[in-house]
Design a protein around this motif. Structure first.
Motif, mmCIF file in Angstrom:
data_model
loop_
_atom_site.group_PDB
_atom_site.id
_atom_site.type_symbol
_atom_site.label_atom_id
_atom_site.label_comp_id
_atom_site.label_asym_id
_atom_site.label_seq_id
_atom_site.Cartn_x
_atom_site.Cartn_y
_atom_site.Cartn_z
ATOM 1 N N ALA A 1 -7.463 -4.433 0.768
ATOM 2 C CA ALA A 1 -6.424 -5.237 1.400
ATOM 3 C C ALA A 1 -7.077 -6.126 2.448
ATOM 4 C CB ALA A 1 -5.387 -4.327 2.062
ATOM 5 N N PHE B 1 -7.753 1.331 -2.486
ATOM 6 C CA PHE B 1 -7.132 0.018 -2.292
ATOM 7 C C PHE B 1 -8.079 -0.941 -1.583
ATOM 8 C CE2 PHE B 1 -3.843 3.329 -1.801
ATOM 9 C CZ PHE B 1 -3.050 3.015 -2.892
ATOM 10 N N PHE C 1 -4.007 -7.999 -1.746
ATOM 11 C CA PHE C 1 -3.974 -6.558 -1.997
ATOM 12 C C PHE C 1 -4.355 -6.276 -3.449
ATOM 13 C CE2 PHE C 1 -1.555 -2.748 -3.314
ATOM 14 C CZ PHE C 1 -2.072 -1.834 -2.420
ATOM 15 N N VAL D 1 -8.591 2.982 2.095
ATOM 16 C CA VAL D 1 -8.520 1.533 1.848
ATOM 17 C C VAL D 1 -9.693 0.828 2.536
ATOM 18 C CG1 VAL D 1 -6.746 1.424 3.689
ATOM 19 C CG2 VAL D 1 -7.072 -0.553 2.239
ATOM 20 N N LEU E 1 0.840 -1.204 0.000
ATOM 21 C CA LEU E 1 0.000 0.000 0.000
ATOM 22 C C LEU E 1 0.879 1.261 0.000
ATOM 23 C CD1 LEU E 1 -3.262 0.472 1.944
ATOM 24 C CD2 LEU E 1 -1.575 2.260 2.008
ATOM 25 N N TYR F 1 -8.150 4.268 -7.981
ATOM 26 C CA TYR F 1 -6.697 4.450 -7.825
ATOM 27 C C TYR F 1 -6.077 4.904 -9.141
ATOM 28 C CZ TYR F 1 -1.751 3.311 -7.635
ATOM 29 O OH TYR F 1 -0.380 3.396 -7.720
#
Ligand code: AHR
Length: 552
Positions: free
Chosen positions: A411, A409, A416, A402, A84, A422
């Motif tokens: 995760a 993102f 991931f 995230v 990340l 993004y």
């Protein structure tokens, strides 16, 4: 009317407008749309802080998203997920806001400093949220272990090349606690007891935190204040903070949606009592959700789905997002009545799409949701809007970084992936620090049904910026089906070279997942330079494009 005729009609009225400004050449019969970039009409510098992010202790944002622990098998830097950090750093994040959101007004910064083994476990603000997916187990997302605190966040910012923006607790701590947090972060090495505490636990050198939010949504979870009450609290918190020679930038908590009376009352009262002091920003929050398509008014289930949405909801969501432009201009006008030099900037420190639960990638990811090409289009349109108002918008923070809302993102444990949003941030980063330029757009609107009534959405979204002989133009085509054959004319310069990057997919629902992380990725595209210098480019349906032009 057939589509061609409709396009012709739309363009001829736009062409008249452009000719009236003395800027337009005759329209090509083949073009659907036209963009004029006025190189001699600068708007303002695009602040890197517009490419800001938001990290709240909420669901899987901090624990699982960023923090995996120093002893984890997952590759990490000081306990923070390396994949990340690497991916985020690439997009040049201007600033990151932390620790909330609503969480901020229940957070005691002292819980998150000092030896990790001694840190207390506290109930998280979101513990009782109605949105928790079924079967979500207990863990740090419900009972915060405070393993990720001020020093960790400051380190995260250093590792990703961004500036920290802290949100102070105005509802449940005192102004003194705020001063001491500033002391802990900014006091020079060896000067105060808190500077020594910082040196023992994290860093001898001060973090030099410039941006401080004074409360969050103070009309709601941040204290349920009336504007007249909030202004008193704001003044008490912001007036006598130790500065340590720094130019601190305070951000006031702005209105609930379009409640302009909150802005008027706050600014009026501050002006009455002598001015704006170190107030640098005024925070707007703008989430987009489906409001009308036969939905119930239930806060949780009344929203639309992140993945399985009918076409009407696709358009409605984008139209809701597009309201941010009016929010900016309306608030700006009111602020200008009191702050005539416009010293205070707008800070859109929470924005993005918000769907109902059900598409999150793991049941601990409260407010987690999938992220499709629709979200990429939303991000492209919104960032373009911020650029077009670069004179007004000093910072913006997409919610959230995230595993939550419109995340960049996903995760979970060792898995991931990056989202289509993004890629938009990565492509648009070329605008940072550029001089935003005025653009004129003529493009047919998209038509759709909103609560069974005809409605329209803007045809193309665009913005342009210049750094020396480099011009960046971004174009988002929100129409789900129509390609927009577009003529782009540069007023005041000529094109030497052009490089095209495009984010598109055959389906607006295309998205990335742990199993298929590269389903949506940017590709090189093609534009043509005509003999007269006009650029022609076909913007695919539901696509986001970046043109990087070297000027002759
Ligand atoms: O981002 C989720 C929440 O939305 C934030 O905590 C709050 O500020 C807003 O209402």
């Amino acid at each position: 009317m057939k589509r061609r005729e409709f396009v012709g009609a739309a363009l001829s009225s736009s062409a008249l407008l452009l000719t009236g400004r003395g800027t337009s050449a005759p329209q090509s019969k083949l073009a659907d749309a036209r963009i004029d970039v006025l190189l001699n009409e600068p708007i303002g510098t695009i602040a890197p802080e517009i490419y800001g992010h938001f990290v709240e202790h909420l669901g899987g944002v901090v624990y699982d998203g960023i923090w995996v622990g120093e002893n984890s098998k997952i590759p990490n830097v000081n306990g923070m997920r390396k994949a990340l950090i690497d991916a985020l750093q690439k997009t040049k994040p201007g600033v990151i806001r932390w620790p909330g959101g609503c969480f901020a007004d229940s957070y005691n910064w002292r819980d998150g400093v000092g030896p990790k083994k001694d840190r207390p476990r506290r109930p998280n603000f979101w513990l009782d949220a109605g949105e928790w997916p079924k079967g979500a187990p207990d863990g740090p997302w419900k009972y915060d272990t405070n393993q990720f605190g001020t020093d960790d966040f400051a380190r995260f910012c250093q590792l990703t090349g961004s500036q920290p923006y802290f949100a102070a607790n105005l509802r449940s701590l005192n102004a003194k606690d705020f001063y001491e947090w500033v002391d802990y972060c900014n006091a020079p090495a060896g000067t105060t007891t808190l500077a020594e505490m910082r040196a023992a636990g994290g860093s001898r050198e001060p973090y030099k935190v410039k941006y401080w939010g004074v409360g969050n949504e103070s009309w709601g979870c941040g204290g349920n204040f009336a504007p007249e009450e909030y202004v008193v609290e704001y003044r008490r918190f912001a007036e006598w903070v130790p500065r340590w020679g720094m130019n601190l930038a305070f951000v006031g908590s702005g209105p609930n949606g379009g409640d302009l009376s909150w802005t008027r009352k706050f600014f009026g009262k501050l002006a009455e009592k002598g001015g704006f002091g170190r107030m640098w920003g005024w925070a707007l929050h703008h989430y987009s959700w489906n409001v009308s398509q036969g939905r119930t008014s239930d806060w949780v289930q009344g929203k639309g789905d992140g993945l399985n949405f009918p076409l009407e909801e696709y358009y409605e969501l984008l139209a809701e997002a597009d309201r941010v432009e009016k929010l900016i201009t309306d608030n700006w006008a009111i602020m200008g009545e009191f702050d005539r030099q416009h010293r205070v900037k707008l800070v859109v420190d929470e924005w993005g799409a918000w769907y109902k639960p059900g598409t999150e990638l793991h049941n601990t990811h409260l407010l987690g949701q999938q992220n499709t090409m629709r979200d990429a289009v939303l991000a492209g349109m919104t960032l373009d809007t911020f650029h077009r108002h670069a004179d007004k918008v000093g910072m913006a923070n997409i919610a959230q970084l995230v595993n939550c809302l419109q995340a960049l993102f996903f995760a979970h444990e060792d898995k991931f992936a990056v989202t289509p949003t993004y890629h938009v941030f990565d492509m648009f980063a070329a605008h940072q620090n550029g001089e935003s330029l005025r653009t004129l757009v003529a493009a047919p609107h998209s038509n759709y049904l909103r609560a069974a009534k005809p409605a329209t959405l803007r045809g193309l979204s665009t913005s342009a910026s210049r750094k020396g002989n480099q011009l960046t133009i971004t174009i988002t085509n929100p129409d789900h089906a129509q390609t927009r054959d577009t003529e782009i004319a540069l007023r005041g310069a000529r094109v030497k070279e052009i490089k095209v990057t495009i984010l598109a997919a055959s389906d607006v629902k295309a998205h990335n997942s742990f199993a298929n992380p590269n389903a949506v990725t940017p590709k090189d595209g093609r534009a043509t330079i005509r003999n007269d210098g006009t650029v022609t480019y076909s913007a695919a349906p539901a696509s986001v494009t970046r043109l990087q032009i070297t000027l002759a």
